[in-house]
Design an enzyme around this catalytic site. Structure first.
Site, short mmCIF file in Angstrom:
data_model
loop_
_atom_site.label_atom_id
_atom_site.label_comp_id
_atom_site.label_asym_id
_atom_site.label_seq_id
_atom_site.Cartn_x
_atom_site.Cartn_y
_atom_site.Cartn_z
CB SER A 1 -0.79 -0.28 1.24
OG SER A 1 -2.00 1.00 1.52
NE ARG A 2 3.52 1.45 -5.73
CZ ARG A 2 2.59 0.21 -6.78
NH1 ARG A 2 1.49 1.22 -6.70
NH2 ARG A 2 2.94 -0.67 -6.59
CB VAL A 3 -1.34 6.28 -0.55
CG1 VAL A 3 -2.16 7.14 0.05
CG2 VAL A 3 -1.03 6.52 -1.70
#
Ligand SMILES: Nc1ncnc2c1ncn2[C@@H]1O[C@H](COP(=O)(O)OP(=O)(O)OP(=O)(O)O)[C@@H](O)[C@H]1O
Ligand SMILES: [Mg+2]
Length: 516
Positions: free
Chosen positions: A367-369
């Site tokens: 999950s990049r955010v």
């Protein structure tokens, strides 16, 4: 007393007034003819001014979308039953793009891609009509994603945390629990104020019914909307479903609300698009998909956003779902979607068959955010978890070959098995933040190491009520909570140890209903 003559005079005057307001001038109506029709598409001639995505109305009221504009003919996908249309029948141009109803009246309803009710209820009360395709919010209208979107699934909230406004792909083979993750996330919103919009694209009616039933039974159905394009609906309707659902969801976002949009699933959406494109004789590209397949998904998912405060501060989080064949995430559509989204939750069929559910492959999921939005109290506990778990998985493979292991390794493996057990979770049983913190503390502090593996489920089932009675501060934790202070942590540990002991020697008081 009025006489007949007076009555007549009045009537004549009113009629004159009415006639004066009616425009008697000639009106331009754009009319064309159907050249060919079949398999949910039609080719139409004689409407040279048609715009892309313009709504066309066929004789009998069936509507269609102009998707392919040629010099001699227009390719059109039908949004209804083609049975009443034949070659030569009349088509009317509307000059309008397709629009759907939006507003509070949709909440709690099941509708199709045109906003028509599918739940047998009254027509949808609409606040307004909005176009199904709209440009995504500009960068200046956006803000950073700052608030978490809790799924209630420990494995996701701890290791792959999501934020409000994020786009996270749920990807995996057939029957690996993709829909289940989305449904649990919807159910978990019963304790938040997030509005949930579920778009079913190309699904069997029975699967859709199960999702709706689960959301109604365990979630907050009055804040849910279901937009359904079933597998047996016209291909055009299936194709339009995610855009219509996005428009309906966007409306709430622009009013400052937080919205979750589930798109189940975009692989079927791509297949429907390929089908209509091939029927319209567009040139096929890689894997026979038309060249703009990336663009149709990116322009949809770009509409997910967290709006800036001067735009109301609402958010639209998207959970698109994609199906892989034999775990191949490097196929065309999955790689497209992975590159459009802010991360993916990868479901592994092997874990699913080993009964590790949700079958999230932590190593391949990111999950990049959302990491920045994770509640600090959870972050503090989850930091070392990923590494510990990965080390355990490697060790376990190594020891599977019957290798003799020393005492320390055996302990590490037993500990790892407890981590795996708490990461598993039944359906429809989302955990609160307090329960997640307590579970991670129980694993981290080694409290669970003394609990037999098959009692971990009972431990989890009892945890909620135990916390409410013994650690109410932990039960009430919220997103903003900082890492637990030492005294609270010690108190929680002692309380969890007591629970573990009570499970080792079960008494009637603390046993879950499902226990033997
Ligand atoms: N956490 C879980 N615990 C127990 N059973 C589960 C869990 N998650 C999913 N299942 C079961 O696994 C089956 C498949 O789940 P689901 O329908 O969500 O998978 P899917 O990947 O969406 O399938 P499809 O490819 O058909 O869309 C369902 O019967 C569901 O009840
Ligand atoms: Mg599914």
């Amino acid at each position: 007393m009025t006489t007949l003559a007076e009555n007549l005079r009045g009537w004549i005057q009113r009629s004159r007034q009415r006639i004066e307001t009616v425009s008697m001038a000639p009106q331009l109506e754009r009319v064309g003819r159907v050249l060919q029709v079949g398999d949910g598409v039609a080719t139409v001639s004689g409407l040279p001014d048609t715009r892309l995505d313009e709504l066309l109305v066929f004789d009998g009221g069936v509507r269609g979308l102009a998707v392919d504009l040629g010099e001699a003919a227009i390719g059109c996908v039908l949004l209804g039953d083609a049975g009443r249309i034949s070659a030569g029948s009349v088509v009317h141009g509307t000059g309008q793009v397709a629009r759907v109803p939006v507003g509070e009246g949709l909440l709690g309803r099941v509708v199709d891609a045109l906003g028509l009710p599918m739940d047998g209820g009254v027509p949808v009360a609409r606040a307004a009509l909005a176009p199904v395709e709209r440009p995504a919010p500009a960068i200046v209208d956006r803000d950073l994603v700052t608030r978490p979107l809790a799924t209630g699934l420990l494995v996701v909230d701890a290791m792959i945390p999501l934020g409000r406004g994020q786009r996270e792909l749920i990807i995996g083979d057939r029957e690996t629990g993709k829909t289940a993750i989305a449904v649990d996330t919807i159910i978990n919103q019963r304790s938040t104020d997030v509005i949930c919009v579920y778009a079913a694209i190309g699904q069997k009616a029975s699967s859709v019914a199960q999702v709706i039933d689960a959301a109604r039974r365990y979630g907050a159905p009055e804040r849910c909307l279901f937009v359904v394009g079933e597998a047996n609906a016209a291909p055009g309707l299936q194709w339009l479903t995610p855009y219509a659902a996005c428009t309906m969801a966007e409306h709430f976002m622009t009013q400052g609300r937080d919205v979750l949009l589930v798109l189940d699933d975009l692989t079927k959406h791509a297949a429907v698009y390929r089908q209509v494109s091939l029927l319209l004789r567009r040139p096929p590209g890689r894997e026979a998909y038309p060249g703009d397949i990336f663009y149709i998904h990116s322009r949809l998912l770009e509409r997910a956003a967290k709006l800036a405060p001067d735009r109301g501060g609402g958010s639209l989080s998207a959970l698109p779902i994609a199906e892989t064949q034999a775990g191949n995430i490097s196929a065309y559509i999955p790689t497209n979607l992975i590159s459009i989204t802010d991360g993916q939750i990868y479901l592994d069929p092997r874990l699913f068959y080993e009964d590790q559910k949700p079958a999230v492959d932590v190593g391949r999921s990111v999950s990049r955010v959302g990491g920045k939005t994770q509640a600090p109290v959870l972050k503090a506990l989850a930091e070392s978890l990923r590494l510990e778990y990965a080390q355990f998985l490697e060790l376990e493979v190594f020891t599977r070959f019957g290798t003799m292991v020393d005492e320390r390794t055996r302990k590490t493996i037993e500990h790892g098995r407890r981590i795996r057990a708490v990461l598993g979770q039944r359906q429809f049983a989302p955990l609160t933040l307090g329960e997640q913190v307590a579970l991670l503390t129980a694993v981290g502090e080694g409290v669970l190491d003394s609990v037999p593996l098959d009692r971990v489920e009972a431990f989890r089932a009892t945890l909620g009520s135990w916390l409410a009675d013994h650690s109410p501060e932990v039960a009430k934790l919220d997103d903003q909570a900082k890492a637990l202070p030492d005294d609270l942590r010690a108190h929680l540990k002692a309380s969890l140890e007591a629970l573990a002991r009570s499970l080792a020697a079960p008494t009637a008081e603390h046993m879950g209903g499902s226990e033997p």
